[in-house]
Design a protein around this motif. Structure first.
Motif: not given
Length: 296
Positions: A170-174, A212-213, A219-223
């Motif tokens: 589960x991604x959530x990052x600025x 938000x992601x 640009x890496x593990x979220x995609x």
């Protein structure tokens, strides 16, 4: 007239004629200050227990941000899971200060979020399918990607490989954490290598994009998932909309970088309401595992 003793505690007129009132009034602080939460869309005041029962989804449909513990409990069957400790890393390796020492910022964030960094790992069943779940907690310094988060991602991937189960993130990052400079950017490459280890082990990697992601996480593990799910209305992108507009000198389409727009453009496989995520994840993981037995 003789003045009363100045040290004597003053009481109101109502307390003099009805002594019991003072005791009742003094209990007013027993009511929690955060019993009501304002709906960010409608402005309506929502009763907190009702909002918690709705998994922090407002009547207007806004999927509010939740912390790591809430996410893990709402994902695993009956809210039961085994917590997996995240690795320790050197703190403040660059001795960074932006007017306030980085170490002080870390301590303040830990006190506020109740965790040592942005990542949390759990292991358990999702609709009967065993999986390792990694959660990025936005409440900890905006879920920023630093060395601790990178090490946690690698630890979660290797835990999944060791158990022969899928990894759900589960991604959530600025974005990347500026206080760690190039060290935080290196975690993009390191997490990508960990995803490759999962693929080499023929284990599913499923990403759930939450609001938000952005930045280096996108640009890496979220995609890099086999399947990309997203919560309704989640902001997903690399650079901010204003930066993009000023660069291309064009007005962006309505809903640009939101989950529904990205699903229509093929960047997201499916937008799933929070209450439906466990069921959908169970179906997806079961399909990707193709009947393979998983460790308990």
């Amino acid at each position: 007239m003789v003045d009363k003793n100045p040290n004597e505690k003053r009481v109101g007129w109502l307390s003099r004629i009805a002594p019991g009132v003072r005791k009742i009034v003094s209990r007013r602080n027993d009511t929690p200050d955060n019993l009501w939460v304002k709906d960010p869309d409608s402005g309506e005041m929502l009763y907190r227990p009702d909002l918690e029962a709705a998994l922090w989804v407002t009547p207007s449909g806004r999927h509010m941000r939740i912390n790591a513990e809430q996410r893990l409990k709402s994902t695993f069957d009956k809210g039961r899971y085994a917590a997996i400790e995240t690795p320790d890393v050197p703190e403040d390796p660059l001795k960074f200060s932006d007017g306030k020492p980085y170490r002080d910022r870390l301590n303040a964030a830990r006190k506020a979020a109740g965790r040592k960094d942005a990542m949390a790992i759990g292991y358990g069943e999702i609709q009967g399918v065993y999986a390792v779940v990694l959660v990025q907690d936005f409440s900890f310094m905006g879920g920023s990607l630093g060395t601790a988060a990178g090490e946690a991602f690698i630890a979660a991937a290797r835990e999944a490989i060791g158990r022969g189960v899928p990894l759900v993130c589960f991604t959530a990052a600025g974005g990347a954490r500026m206080q760690e400079g190039a060290l935080s950017l290196m975690q993009m490459a390191r997490s990508t290598l960990a995803v490759n280890e999962l693929k080499a082990a023929r284990l599913p990697y499923v990403v759930v994009l939450t609001d938000p992601t952005t930045g280096g996480v996108t640009a890496s593990y979220a995609m890099l998932g086999d399947i990309h799910l997203a919560e309704p209305g989640a902001l997903i992108g690399f650079a901010g909309a204003r930066v993009i507009e000023s660069t291309i000198r064009e007005k962006l389409p309505e809903g640009f970088q939101r989950a529904e727009y990205l699903q229509a453009k093929g960047m997201v496989d499916r937008v799933v309401a929070r209450a439906d995520l466990p069921k959908v994840l169970g179906q997806v993981l079961g399909m990707l595992m193709d009947g393979r037995r998983t460790a308990a």
